[in-house]
Structures are given as structure tokens and as C-alpha cells.
Design an enzyme around this catalytic site. Structure first.
Site, short mmCIF file in Angstrom:
data_model
loop_
_atom_site.label_atom_id
_atom_site.label_comp_id
_atom_site.label_asym_id
_atom_site.label_seq_id
_atom_site.Cartn_x
_atom_site.Cartn_y
_atom_site.Cartn_z
N LYS A 13 0.84 -1.21 0.00
CA LYS A 13 0.00 0.00 0.00
C LYS A 13 0.87 1.26 0.00
O LYS A 13 0.64 2.17 -0.80
CB LYS A 13 -0.93 0.02 1.23
N ARG A 88 -9.98 0.87 8.47
CA ARG A 88 -9.71 -0.54 8.78
C ARG A 88 -10.88 -1.19 9.51
O ARG A 88 -10.82 -2.38 9.81
CB ARG A 88 -8.48 -0.63 9.69
N ARG A 160 11.20 -1.29 10.87
CA ARG A 160 10.10 -0.88 11.73
C ARG A 160 9.96 -1.85 12.90
O ARG A 160 10.13 -3.05 12.73
CB ARG A 160 8.78 -0.87 10.92
N ARG A 171 -0.32 -8.93 13.39
CA ARG A 171 -0.99 -7.96 12.50
C ARG A 171 -1.83 -8.69 11.45
O ARG A 171 -2.94 -8.28 11.13
CB ARG A 171 0.05 -7.07 11.82
P1 AP5 Z 1 4.86 -1.60 1.76
O1 AP5 Z 1 4.52 -0.77 0.57
O2 AP5 Z 1 5.64 -0.96 2.87
O3 AP5 Z 1 3.54 -2.34 2.32
P2 AP5 Z 1 2.28 -1.77 3.13
O4 AP5 Z 1 1.07 -2.44 2.61
O5 AP5 Z 1 2.30 -0.26 3.15
O6 AP5 Z 1 2.62 -2.34 4.56
P3 AP5 Z 1 2.46 -1.71 6.01
O7 AP5 Z 1 3.18 -2.65 6.94
O8 AP5 Z 1 2.91 -0.27 6.07
O9 AP5 Z 1 0.94 -1.81 6.21
P4 AP5 Z 1 0.16 -1.78 7.51
O10 AP5 Z 1 -1.21 -1.51 7.00
O11 AP5 Z 1 0.29 -2.94 8.40
O12 AP5 Z 1 0.87 -0.61 8.36
P5 AP5 Z 1 0.42 0.84 8.77
O13 AP5 Z 1 1.62 1.68 8.82
O14 AP5 Z 1 -0.76 1.30 8.00
O15 AP5 Z 1 5.66 -2.89 1.23
C1 AP5 Z 1 6.15 -3.88 2.13
C2 AP5 Z 1 7.51 -4.43 1.61
O16 AP5 Z 1 7.30 -5.10 0.37
C3 AP5 Z 1 8.55 -3.31 1.30
O17 AP5 Z 1 9.83 -3.80 1.64
C4 AP5 Z 1 8.44 -3.11 -0.23
O18 AP5 Z 1 9.66 -2.67 -0.81
C5 AP5 Z 1 8.07 -4.52 -0.71
N1 AP5 Z 1 7.18 -4.51 -1.89
C6 AP5 Z 1 6.14 -3.67 -2.12
N2 AP5 Z 1 5.54 -3.98 -3.28
C7 AP5 Z 1 6.22 -5.06 -3.79
C8 AP5 Z 1 6.05 -5.85 -4.95
N3 AP5 Z 1 5.06 -5.60 -5.85
N4 AP5 Z 1 6.90 -6.89 -5.16
C9 AP5 Z 1 7.90 -7.15 -4.26
N5 AP5 Z 1 8.11 -6.42 -3.13
C10 AP5 Z 1 7.27 -5.38 -2.88
O19 AP5 Z 1 -0.13 0.59 10.26
C11 AP5 Z 1 0.75 0.29 11.33
C12 AP5 Z 1 -0.01 0.22 12.64
O20 AP5 Z 1 -0.63 1.48 12.92
C13 AP5 Z 1 -1.16 -0.79 12.68
O21 AP5 Z 1 -0.72 -2.10 13.01
C14 AP5 Z 1 -2.06 -0.19 13.78
O22 AP5 Z 1 -1.51 -0.43 15.06
C15 AP5 Z 1 -1.94 1.30 13.52
N6 AP5 Z 1 -2.94 1.80 12.57
C16 AP5 Z 1 -2.70 2.36 11.34
N7 AP5 Z 1 -3.84 2.71 10.73
C17 AP5 Z 1 -4.85 2.37 11.57
C18 AP5 Z 1 -6.27 2.47 11.50
N8 AP5 Z 1 -6.87 2.98 10.41
N9 AP5 Z 1 -7.00 2.01 12.54
C19 AP5 Z 1 -6.40 1.49 13.64
N10 AP5 Z 1 -5.06 1.36 13.78
C20 AP5 Z 1 -4.29 1.80 12.75
#
Ligand code: AP5
Length: 223
Positions: A13, A88, A160, A171
Site C-alpha cells: 500500500k 480498517r 520498523r 498484525r
Molecule cells: P509496503 O509498501 O511498505 O507495504 P504496506 O502495505 O504499506 O505495509 P504496512 O506494513 O505499512 O501496512 P500496515 O497496514 O500494516 O501498516 P500501517 O503503517 O498502515 O511494502 C512492504 C515491503 O514489500 C517493502 O519492503 C516493499 O519494498 C516490498 N514490496 C512492495 N511492493 C512489492 C512488490 N510488488 N513486489 C515485491 N516487493 C514489494 O499501520 C501500522 C499500525 O498502525 C497498525 O498495526 C495499527 O496499530 C496502527 N494503525 C494504522 N492505521 C490504523 C487504522 N486505520 N486504525 C487502527 N489502527 C491503525
């Protein structure tokens, strides 16, 4: 253009959100980035949510809804935005719809990146990020030019806290418990667009662009 990006942790994402916001000139709003920044800065909000982030648990809806609401009313969001990782829960989706209605705005699409769990675990445990500019790397599929150093600004890359194997699995478990109703919510409204995220980043990007252009045409016909 107003978009939400849904999908499991590590589906890409953040990577795709950066490409799309560059292409369309709209701000990327990531609730995860905002919450991590609050933890990093040691604000009262950061102290309140730190334990949730460390354990991979969802932060309460009232906190995330307020963060998003405060951001979407800012001038930089007037021409559109991309929400990465929000909503979410159905409560968050309803709050966002309420805000859109109040402002006479419409969501163009809810883009859901789809990927199997075993690939997700590999992606997340090898992810590295730049603490300064937020650029996202992967040790195998997208390594930096110099080991451990950001290509953009030379900062030392970090892993991270929530990318440890045990937290990644927590997660994922929470994602599988919670995402069905949110997916159903956007499916019923006709906004849901599913994208196969198990392709190279450029192909995922192309698939998203094609889906967004199709959604734009559909929305134009509906007006
Ligand atoms: P990346 O693009 O970083 O993936 P992502 O989907 O953004 O992963 P996140 O871990 O950031 O998502 P998340 O939703 O768990 O975390 P968030 O920060 O929102 O890619 C991942 C890896 O793959 C990278 O190394 C990249 O280079 C590689 N990659 C990408 N595309 C590729 C491809 N096509 N092929 C190969 N490799 C590839 O949330 C974190 C925490 O915050 C949550 O756990 C929760 O505690 C809190 N939180 C956030 N939002 C909310 C909400 N709305 N409600 C409640 N709690 C929340």
C-alpha cells in the site's frame, strides 16, 4: 480524486500510494505514518498508542477518525487525497462517508491490494525504511544502492518495530479478523477494486492506474 487503499500489512500500500500520489499530485495520508510520528515525537497521543503499535493491534476508531478528519479539512486536501491504511473498520468507513457527505464529496475508489500471507511475511521481515523521507526498500526486491543507506537523502535505513516476525503474524491475524466487513462495505457501495499485488511493483501500479481510469469514466457517466 479521493481514494482509500485497503489490504493486508505488507501488500504494498505504501509503495503504491507514493507512486499514485506523485502521478496525480494529491497528498498521501497514512494513519500508520501519523501514529508512528506521534510515538517518535513522544506526544501525549504517541504515549497513548505506542503499546498498540508495538503489538500490532488496531488503535481505537475515535483516535484514527479524529486524525483523518483534522487532516482532510486542510487546504492541501482540497483537490483530493489518498488514504493509506484507513479505514480498517466499518466504524472508520462510516465516519469517512459522513465526512464526505458533509462536504459534498465522493470517493472514487477503494483499492484493495491482495496478497497471500506467506509472501507478506517475507516482504515485511526484509523491509527497510528511511526515517527521514519515508522511502520504502526491500533487501531483495528493492535494495538501496548503498547498503543500509537511503538513495534519496543518505539517512541510515531502519527496520520498523512492528516488522518483527511475531508482530507481523499478530498484525495478519487482526487483519483477517477485521477486513471482511470493510471489504463488504465497499463492495456494496460499488467502490471496491481488487488488485493482484503479487506482481512486480510497476505492474501493480499499471493495474491500479487502469482501474482508476475505469472508475473515473464510470463516475462521469453516473453524473
Ligand atoms: P509496503 O509498501 O511498505 O507495504 P504496506 O502495505 O504499506 O505495509 P504496512 O506494513 O505499512 O501496512 P500496515 O497496514 O500494516 O501498516 P500501517 O503503517 O498502515 O511494502 C512492504 C515491503 O514489500 C517493502 O519492503 C516493499 O519494498 C516490498 N514490496 C512492495 N511492493 C512489492 C512488490 N510488488 N513486489 C515485491 N516487493 C514489494 O499501520 C501500522 C499500525 O498502525 C497498525 O498495526 C495499527 O496499530 C496502527 N494503525 C494504522 N492505521 C490504523 C487504522 N486505520 N486504525 C487502527 N489502527 C491503525
Amino acid at each position: 480524486m479521493r481514494l482509500v487503499f485497503l489490504g493486508p500489512p505488507g501488500a504494498g500500500k505504501g509503495t503504491q500510494a507514493r507512486l499514485i500520489t506523485d502521478e496525480y499530485g494529491i497528498p498521501k495520508i497514512s494513519t500508520g505514518d501519523m501514529l508512528r510520528a506521534a510515538v517518535e515525537e513522544g506526544t501525549p497521543l504517541g504515549r497513548q498508542v505506542k503499546d498498540f503499535l508495538d503489538r500490532g493491534m488496531l488503535v481505537a476508531d475515535d483516535i484514527t477518525n479524529r486524525l483523518v478528519q483534522d487532516r482532510l479539512v486542510q487546504a492541501e486536501c482540497a483537490r483530493g487525497w489518498l488514504l493509506d491504511g484507513f479505514p480498517r473498520t466499518v466504524g472508520q468507513a462510516e465516519a469517512l462517508d459522513g465526512l464526505l457527505r458533509e462536504r459534498g464529496e465522493r470517493l472514487l475508489a477503494a483499492v484493495e491490494l491482495r496478497l497471500d500471507d506467506e509472501i507478506i511475511v517475507r516482504r515485511l521481515t526484509e523491509r527497510r525504511v528511511c526515517p527521514q523521507c519515508g522511502e520504502i526498500y526491500h533487501l531483495t526486491s528493492r535494495p538501496p544502492r548503498r547498503d543500509g543507506v537511503c538513495n534519496q537523502d543518505g539517512a541510515a535505513l531502519v527496520q520498523r518495530e512492528d516488522d518483527r516476525d511475531d508482530v507481523v503474524r499478530a498484525r495478519l491475524r487482526i487483519y483477517h479478523e477485521r477486513h471482511g466487513p470493510v471489504e463488504g462495505y465497499y463492495n456494496r457501495s460499488g467502490a471496491l477494486v481488487g488488485i493482484d499485488a503479487n506482481q512486480p511493483p510497476e505492474q501493480v501500479h499499471r493495474a491500479i492506474i487502469d482501474a482508476l481510469e475505469a472508475a473515473r469514466q464510470q463516475q462521469a457517466y453516473a453524473i
